[in-house]
Scaffold this motif. Structure first.
Motif, short mmCIF file in Angstrom:
data_model
loop_
_atom_site.label_atom_id
_atom_site.label_comp_id
_atom_site.label_asym_id
_atom_site.label_seq_id
_atom_site.Cartn_x
_atom_site.Cartn_y
_atom_site.Cartn_z
N LEU A 3 80.40 18.39 -42.55
CA LEU A 3 80.71 17.11 -42.40
C LEU A 3 79.45 16.44 -41.61
N ALA A 4 79.27 15.34 -41.68
CA ALA A 4 78.37 14.51 -40.80
C ALA A 4 79.41 13.11 -40.46
N ILE A 5 79.72 13.57 -38.99
CA ILE A 5 80.82 12.54 -38.63
C ILE A 5 80.05 11.40 -37.67
N GLY A 109 73.31 16.79 -48.42
CA GLY A 109 74.49 17.27 -48.92
C GLY A 109 75.76 17.32 -48.10
N PHE A 110 75.62 16.33 -46.87
CA PHE A 110 76.71 16.19 -46.09
C PHE A 110 77.72 15.53 -46.78
N HIS A 111 79.21 15.71 -46.34
CA HIS A 111 80.32 14.85 -46.55
C HIS A 111 80.26 13.80 -45.44
N LEU A 112 80.11 12.71 -45.52
CA LEU A 112 80.19 11.81 -44.62
C LEU A 112 81.49 11.29 -44.22
N VAL A 113 81.66 11.11 -42.86
CA VAL A 113 83.04 10.71 -42.38
C VAL A 113 82.62 9.60 -41.35
N ASP A 175 82.31 24.30 -42.52
CA ASP A 175 81.27 24.87 -41.82
C ASP A 175 81.08 24.31 -40.75
N TRP A 176 81.84 24.43 -39.37
CA TRP A 176 81.66 23.53 -38.38
C TRP A 176 80.47 23.95 -37.56
N ARG A 177 79.84 25.11 -37.74
CA ARG A 177 78.73 25.29 -36.87
C ARG A 177 77.56 24.64 -37.46
N HIS A 178 77.71 24.07 -38.75
CA HIS A 178 76.59 23.53 -39.25
C HIS A 178 76.76 21.84 -39.56
N CYS A 179 77.94 21.44 -38.98
CA CYS A 179 78.41 20.04 -39.09
C CYS A 179 77.66 19.22 -38.13
N ARG A 180 77.54 18.03 -38.42
CA ARG A 180 76.87 17.11 -37.45
C ARG A 180 77.79 15.94 -37.08
N MET A 192 81.80 15.76 -30.58
CA MET A 192 80.72 16.49 -30.55
C MET A 192 80.72 17.78 -30.12
N GLU A 193 81.55 18.30 -29.46
CA GLU A 193 81.71 19.76 -29.27
C GLU A 193 82.24 20.32 -30.43
N LEU A 194 82.91 19.97 -31.38
CA LEU A 194 83.58 20.40 -32.71
C LEU A 194 82.51 20.67 -33.70
N VAL A 195 81.12 20.24 -33.58
CA VAL A 195 80.37 20.62 -34.40
C VAL A 195 79.21 21.10 -33.86
N GLY A 196 78.21 22.00 -34.84
CA GLY A 196 77.23 22.54 -34.24
C GLY A 196 75.76 21.65 -33.80
N GLU A 197 75.76 20.45 -34.35
CA GLU A 197 74.72 19.68 -34.49
C GLU A 197 75.09 18.16 -33.74
N PRO A 198 75.45 18.30 -32.57
CA PRO A 198 75.76 16.80 -32.11
C PRO A 198 74.45 16.15 -31.81
N VAL A 199 74.69 14.73 -32.03
CA VAL A 199 73.37 13.73 -31.59
C VAL A 199 74.06 12.84 -30.86
N ALA A 200 73.39 12.66 -29.73
CA ALA A 200 73.69 11.55 -28.95
C ALA A 200 72.81 10.44 -29.19
N VAL A 201 73.70 9.04 -29.63
CA VAL A 201 73.09 7.96 -29.87
C VAL A 201 73.35 6.84 -28.67
N ARG A 202 72.08 6.58 -27.95
CA ARG A 202 71.85 5.60 -27.00
C ARG A 202 73.15 5.91 -26.11
N PRO A 203 73.27 7.19 -25.66
CA PRO A 203 74.37 7.61 -24.89
C PRO A 203 74.50 6.83 -23.48
N ASP A 204 76.00 6.79 -23.14
CA ASP A 204 76.04 6.48 -21.52
C ASP A 204 75.66 7.53 -20.75
N LYS A 205 75.95 7.20 -19.44
CA LYS A 205 75.14 8.16 -18.38
C LYS A 205 75.81 9.47 -18.48
#
Length: 224
Positions: A3-5, A109-113, A175-180, A192-205
């Motif tokens: 998944l790409a969430i 090839g991710f399934h987009l959510v 395959d949560w380890r390779h989800c984003r 973010m902790e659910l997946v193996g590839e978290p990406v912070a986008v303009r994150p708050d402090k």
């Protein structure tokens, strides 16, 4: 399945949907009485939030509550017309860098959510535009062909987003380890902790601190 969430407010859409849709209500010349009634009801908790006396989560819940109540009694055609017109103004404000991330995930090839506490009718239009496979958002409750607002309507935020995603895919081999996952707020830490590839986008402090500490990918600048 991988998944790409994607979160929406502050991530794919570099703003908040609540003030945007409220301004659309006024622009589209909908009921002034409902507009000012909702605004008056929301302002006290907003002022408490600005004074740091209530959490952003509580403030946002109230914001969506008041927004959803605007549509009470409207029929499906009226609702669809409103969100069609709103999306025409919204689509040019979507972050083009995040659109590139969407395309990248699709190519890989991710399934987009798309997952957000925003009202689902606006999310559906975004999902259609960018070919998401699944949308999880705050539903407008319908009674027959009309919106039926009640105070116990279900609004998802924070950990509820992660729970909703897990529940949605409980019968799939993920395959949560390779989800984003892409998000901007510390309130989205659970997803973010659910997946193996978290990406912070303009994150708050708070999320920025976590992302730096855990060496997560960070995307800083919006492009619209």
């Amino acid at each position: 399945m991988r998944l790409a969430i994607f979160d929406f407010d502050g991530t794919l859409f570099p703003f908040e949907t609540f003030p945007f849709l409220y301004s659309q209500w006024k622009k589209q010349k909908q009921s002034k009485i409902r507009y000012y009634k909702g605004f008056a009801s929301f302002m006290p908790i907003y002022l408490l939030y600005k004074a740091k006396l209530v959490s952003s989560e509580k403030m946002r819940r109230k914001a969506v509550f008041e927004l959803a109540s605007l549509f009470n009694g409207m029929d499906m055609k009226q609702i669809e017309t409103f969100f069609d017109e709103a999306y025409k103004d919204m689509k040019d404000r979507i972050d083009t860098n995040m659109v590139k991330e969407i395309k990248k995930c699709q190519d890989e090839g991710f399934h987009l959510v798309l997952v957000s506490g925003a009202l689902k009718p606006i999310l559906d239009r975004v999902a259609h535009e960018y070919k998401f496979n699944e949308v999880i958002g705050t539903e407008l409750t319908m009674k027959g062909n009309r919106a039926y607002f009640h105070k116990n309507f279900k609004y998802i935020q924070g950990e509820e987003k992660a729970i909703a995603v897990v529940k949605k895919y409980k019968h799939h081999e993920i395959d949560w380890r390779h989800c984003r996952a892409y998000a901007d707020s510390f309130s989205d830490l659970a997803i973010m902790e659910l997946v193996g590839e978290p990406v912070a986008v303009r994150p708050d402090k708070d999320l920025l601190d976590v992302a730096r500490d855990r060496k997560w990918k960070i995307i800083d600048s919006p492009s619209i």
